[in-house]
Each structure stands twice: as structure tokens, then as C-alpha cells.
Design an enzyme around this catalytic site. Structure first.
Site, PDB file in Angstrom:
ATOM      1  N   HIS A 106       0.825  -1.221   0.000  1.00 10.97           N
ATOM      2  CA  HIS A 106       0.000   0.000   0.000  1.00 10.97           C
ATOM      3  C   HIS A 106       0.856   1.267   0.000  1.00 10.97           C
ATOM      4  O   HIS A 106       0.358   2.351  -0.295  1.00 10.97           O
ATOM      5  CB  HIS A 106      -0.989  -0.005   1.174  1.00 10.97           C
ATOM      6  CG  HIS A 106      -0.393   0.248   2.517  1.00 10.97           C
ATOM      7  ND1 HIS A 106      -0.079  -0.758   3.414  1.00 10.97           N
ATOM      8  CD2 HIS A 106      -0.053   1.408   3.142  1.00 10.97           C
ATOM      9  CE1 HIS A 106       0.400  -0.229   4.521  1.00 10.97           C
ATOM     10  NE2 HIS A 106       0.431   1.082   4.382  1.00 10.97           N
ATOM     11  N   ASP A 136       0.336  -7.669   1.516  1.00 12.21           N
ATOM     12  CA  ASP A 136       0.784  -6.274   1.610  1.00 12.21           C
ATOM     13  C   ASP A 136       2.308  -6.174   1.621  1.00 12.21           C
ATOM     14  O   ASP A 136       2.882  -5.372   2.356  1.00 12.21           O
ATOM     15  CB  ASP A 136       0.199  -5.592   2.846  1.00 12.21           C
ATOM     16  CG  ASP A 136       0.190  -4.063   2.708  1.00 12.21           C
ATOM     17  OD1 ASP A 136       0.391  -3.575   1.580  1.00 12.21           O
ATOM     18  OD2 ASP A 136      -0.004  -3.370   3.726  1.00 12.21           O
ATOM     19  N   GLY A 208       2.969   6.599   8.065  1.00 17.94           N
ATOM     20  CA  GLY A 208       4.313   6.828   7.549  1.00 17.94           C
ATOM     21  C   GLY A 208       5.294   5.769   8.009  1.00 17.94           C
ATOM     22  O   GLY A 208       6.348   5.571   7.426  1.00 17.94           O
ATOM     23  N   SER A 210       4.551   2.644   7.884  1.00 12.32           N
ATOM     24  CA  SER A 210       4.268   1.464   7.072  1.00 12.32           C
ATOM     25  C   SER A 210       5.479   1.069   6.238  1.00 12.32           C
ATOM     26  O   SER A 210       6.072   1.901   5.556  1.00 12.32           O
ATOM     27  CB  SER A 210       3.077   1.728   6.143  1.00 12.32           C
ATOM     28  OG  SER A 210       1.893   1.871   6.872  1.00 12.32           O
ATOM     29  N   THR A 226       3.052  -2.572   9.442  1.00 17.60           N
ATOM     30  CA  THR A 226       2.036  -2.553   8.396  1.00 17.60           C
ATOM     31  C   THR A 226       0.814  -1.713   8.721  1.00 17.60           C
ATOM     32  O   THR A 226       0.326  -0.975   7.877  1.00 17.60           O
ATOM     33  CB  THR A 226       1.571  -3.995   8.095  1.00 17.60           C
ATOM     34  OG1 THR A 226       2.673  -4.725   7.568  1.00 17.60           O
ATOM     35  CG2 THR A 226       0.447  -4.023   7.074  1.00 17.60           C
ATOM     36  N   ALA A 227       0.280  -1.835   9.917  1.00 16.82           N
ATOM     37  CA  ALA A 227      -1.024  -1.215  10.180  1.00 16.82           C
ATOM     38  C   ALA A 227      -1.135  -0.783  11.627  1.00 16.82           C
ATOM     39  O   ALA A 227      -0.403  -1.241  12.507  1.00 16.82           O
ATOM     40  CB  ALA A 227      -2.152  -2.198   9.850  1.00 16.82           C
ATOM     41  N   LEU A 265      -5.738 -25.754  -1.682  1.00 18.01           N
ATOM     42  CA  LEU A 265      -5.999 -27.089  -1.155  1.00 18.01           C
ATOM     43  C   LEU A 265      -7.242 -27.708  -1.778  1.00 18.01           C
ATOM     44  O   LEU A 265      -7.322 -28.924  -1.947  1.00 18.01           O
ATOM     45  CB  LEU A 265      -6.139 -27.019   0.366  1.00 18.01           C
ATOM     46  CG  LEU A 265      -6.179 -28.319   1.146  1.00 18.01           C
ATOM     47  CD1 LEU A 265      -4.919 -29.132   0.888  1.00 18.01           C
ATOM     48  CD2 LEU A 265      -6.316 -28.031   2.640  1.00 18.01           C
ATOM     49  N   GLY A 266      -8.206 -26.872  -2.133  1.00 18.44           N
ATOM     50  CA  GLY A 266      -9.437 -27.388  -2.736  1.00 18.44           C
ATOM     51  C   GLY A 266     -10.485 -27.786  -1.721  1.00 18.44           C
ATOM     52  O   GLY A 266     -11.203 -28.776  -1.905  1.00 18.44           O
TER      53      GLY A 266
END
Length: 454
Positions: A106, A136, A208, A210, A226-227, A265-266
Site C-alpha cells: 500500500h 501487503d 508513515g 508502514s 504494516t497497520a 488445497l481445494g
């Protein structure tokens, strides 16, 4: 001074020192307090490895709704309106020899130009190597001259209560250091990223920061800031960082391939509630139960069934559905894994090969009506992510048939020839079977419209 009063003053002084200077407290052994204890010697080695990042770019802006009408756009050729954007963040040098820097997606999203300012005030232009919005993480490259990298720690050994230091560029003020402890580990379900396994810290992290470094007292990188969670977007003692082990897995794929090939993985899974645990005769609510198995997927091929409770992946406990998503999503496509499950009260082990998910971009060369376009699953940064099912138009070739129809990058195709679209593969199948025309229903911001391709 009375002995009791002297004791109270001494205890209060020690408590003050402990709360204000965690490193001094950490270096206090027995009755000896090192009055010269400081973070400065360690930081002198680390600070050159943290950089400031400034970007500029363009983003599309909302226009008059009439301009979104395909008929109007076809005959009047209304140009897409753009506006300039700027962003300030931080980054960490992880390879001084190659000039690689890790930061947040971001921080550099929508950037046309990226500049990195080093600790010694040098300003370098950076090249974007790869980015992964789901975690991210982004990797930049600068000219590798006189750079200092921060060594990487093993984030799997972290404990709640460990002292940490956050370094970044809060509010664009320049390089700043804050300290604190690890408040929690393995934070998920916050809706911040697609894949979450955050380190929570009370070290001040502000706008800032981040992309900046979260380090231990040895000067090793343990996470990428990050956040933050706060009522006004500022720090209130709750900050989050991507564990370095998770970032390293993503980084390796970005450096090798330029993108991340996610594992699949399904299966569809759900967390185990106390009622569900009782119904399944389980001793605890740890693990995750398979509610559905995808036909043709890796799980189906290996023999997994609905009702199986997944306990571990490669010997590592699976505590929740989010935990399983992280474990599988960060595996490389083609990697073999061992899964332990409980079935009918008995523990069984399955071995399978991770298959590629549908999140990769697909071109439309084999579907004539869609030629000139590329499609992908809805990425996390899209405003409609997790709000609707569909497939996003990621690229359009100017002058192509589909471009002339009025469609735009970022549009979400929710149905084709009145059939719901939930994957790129499904869209391609419907388009190949179309006879002469393809009716698409599009979601664009808060508007829905139909477009006919012939």
C-alpha cells in the site's frame, strides 16, 4: 528517612526506570542496575538499513455517471479522468549486495515513480520488482552502492513480552525510533490483509511507519510494520507487523517470479464452535473442519472428505480456518504437504501436492469475444473485494473490441450470458461456448450495467 519510606521510594524509582527504559530493565540482573544501558549501540548498526520512501502516481477519479454509459463512451470517446497522488512510507534494506528493499504494497500502490532516501540523505530512484497485495508486501531495487542490510531473525521463536523497537518515517518527519513489547502473536481476522498472521506491538506505529522495521534487541528484523488500529488513524498502543518469516516466503517468490503463485488445497472450511465440537465428539475447538471439497482439487484427489477435522499441516498445529489459509496460501505450487485429520474419532494422515489457485491473471486469447483483455480474481485493494462474487478486468488493450464496448480496468464481471461468474476459468468457459454474442453484467463502483459483446 525511615527505612520503610526509603524502600517505597526505591521501588517507585525502579518501576519508573522499568516502564520508561525496557532495555535497562532487561539488563538489570539481581541487585545491579546498569545506568549506562542504551539502545544506541545497536541502533547505530540498524538505522542505515531503514529507508524513507516517497512515491507519486495517478488514480482514476469518479466522473459524471453519464460518462460510464458504453454507448456514450463509444461515440464521444470520453477520456478517463486521473488525479495525481503522493505517498510517504518506509522500507527495509534486506540485501545490500543486490539493492533489494522490502516495504508494504500500500506504500507503493498506484506509483509511477518511487524514490528512496537513505539514512545518509542520499536519494535514489527505485524500481518495483514485485508486489503481493494479499500480504501487503512489495520488493524494490535500488543501485547497490554503500548500502547496509538488516539481518533477518526467525519470527517463529518470538514470545509475548519480548522487547521490540519500531523504526520508520511517521508523518513524514524523518527516521524515528520507538520501543515497546510484543503484545500478541498470530493476530488474524482483522480484515486488514487477505493473509493475516500479525505481530501485535505497543511500540508506537503511526502513519508513515508502514513498511518500516520491527526489530529485536539484537538488531535483527522480526517484522515489517504494516497497520495501526486507532479511532483517528493514530497510534493508541495497537500496531501490527508482518512476521519476517511470512514476508520472507513472499519475498522469495517475488524475487524469483515477480509475483506470488498461491497454493490451493481445494476445500471449504469453518472454525469449530463448542456446539460443533460436541457434535463431532472432539475434545477441543482447535483445528478446522472441512465443510466442502472441490471436485478435481488436491484434497479430493488425496481422499479428504467433508467432516474431516484438520489438526496440522506438516506437523504444525492448525488452530483455525485463518491459520489454515495462511499455511496453504504461502506454500509454493507443486510443494508436497502432510495433513493430519480426525475422521470418525481416529487420526489419519494424508499426503498431497499443492495446486495453483485461481488468483493468477488469465489472458483471453482462446475466447475471441474477450480478446484484448486480461482477467483476475478480485484483488484485496479493490473496493468490492469480498463484497461481491465475480472476476475483475485487470488490463484492456486500447482499440480492441472489448475496449470499444466501454469496459474499463477494475470493472467486475458478475455474470456472463445470465450465468453467475465466480472464477476466471468459469468466465473463459462461458465465453468459448457463446454463439455470436456475450451478455456481461458489470459492477462498477456502486453502479450495475449490462454490456453486449459481438
Amino acid at each position: 528517612m525511615k527505612p520503610f519510606k526509603r524502600l517505597i521510594i526505591t521501588l517507585f524509582t525502579l518501576m519508573t526506570v522499568y516502564s520508561a527504559q525496557p532495555v535497562i530493565a532487561a539488563q538489570w540482573f539481581g541487585n545491579t542496575l546498569d545506568a549506562n544501558a542504551s539502545l544506541a549501540p545497536m541502533l547505530e548498526n540498524v538505522l542505515p538499513g531503514v529507508v524513507n520512501i516517497a512515491t507519486s502516481g495517478t488514480v482514476s477519479v469518479n466522473q459524471n455517471p453519464m460518462y460510464n454509459d458504453p454507448f456514450f463512451r463509444h461515440f464521444f470517446g470520453v477520456p478517463q479522468q486521473q488525479r495525481r497522488t503522493q505517498s510517504i512510507g518506509s522500507g527495509v534494506i534486506i540485501d545490500a549486495n543486490e539493492g533489494y528493499i522490502i516495504t508494504n504494497n500500500h506504500v507503493i500502490a498506484n506509483a509511477d515513480t518511487i524514490f528512496v532516501t537513505l539514512n545518509d540523505k542520499r536519494r535514489l530512484k527505485a524500481k518495483l520488482i514485485g508486489t503481493d497485495p494479499e500480504t501487503d508486501v512489495a520488493i524494490l531495487k535500488v543501485k547497490p552502492e554503500r548500502l547496509t542490510a538488516i539481518p533477518l531473525a526467525n519470527s517463529s521463536t518470538l514470545r509475548v513480552g519480548d522487547f521490540v523497537v519500531a523504526i520508520g518515517n511517521p508523518f513524514g518527519l524523518g527516521q524515528t525510533v520507538t520501543s515497546g513489547i510484543i503484545s500478541a502473536l498470530g493476530r488474524t481476522g482483522l480484515g486488514i490483509e487477505g493473509y493475516e498472521n500479525f505481530i501485535q506491538t505497543d511500540a508506537s506505529i503511526n502513519p508513515g511507519n508502514s513498511g518500516g522495521a520491527l526489530i529485536n534487541l539484537k538488531g535483527e528484523l522480526i517484522g515489517v510494520n504494516t497497520a495501526i488500529v486507532g479511532p483517528s488513524g493514530g497510534n493508541v498502543g495497537i500496531g501490527f507487523a508482518i512476521p519476517v518469516n511470512m514476508a520472507k516466503q513472499v519475498m522469495q517468490q517475488l524475487l524469483e517470479h515477480g509475483s506470488v503463485k498461491r497454493g490451493l488445497l481445494g476445500v471449504q472450511v469453518q472454525d469449530i464452535t463448542p456446539d460443533l465440537a460436541e457434535a463431532l465428539n472432539l475434545d477441543s475447538v482447535e483445528g478446522t473442519v472441512i465443510s466442502a471439497v472441490t471436485e478435481g482439487g488436491a484434497a479430493k484427489k488425496a481422499g479428504l472428505k467433508p467432516g474431516d477435522v484438520i489438526l496440522s499441516i506438516d506437523g504444525k498445529p492448525v488452530l483455525s480456518s485463518a491459520n489454515l489459509r495462511n499455511a496453504i496460501g504461502l506454500k509454493r505450487v507443486g510443494e508436497k504437504v502432510k495433513i493430519d485429520v480426525i475422521r470418525d474419532g481416529r487420526t489419519k494422515t494424508f499426503k498431497l501436492t499443492i495446486r495453483e489457485s485461481n488468483e493468477t491473471v488469465s489472458q483471453s486469447n482462446d475466447a475471441p469475444l474477450l480478446q484484448g483483455a486480461e482477467f483476475s480474481e478480485i484483488p484485496r485493494q479493490h473496493p468490492l473485494y469480498r463484497r461481491i462474487d465475480g472476476v475483475m478486468i485487470s488490463k484492456l488493450k486500447r482499440g480492441s473490441r472489448i475496449w470499444r464496448s466501454g469496459l474499463e480496468p477494475g470493472d467486475i464481471i458478475v455474470s456472463a450470458n445470465r450465468q453467475p461468474v465466480t472464477s476466471v476459468k468459469q468466465l473463459m468457459t462461458i465465453a468459448r461456448q457463446a454463439r455470436g454474442e456475450l451478455l456481461l453484467r458489470i459492477q462498477r463502483d456502486n453502479q450495475s450495467l449490462f454490456v453486449v459483446l459481438r
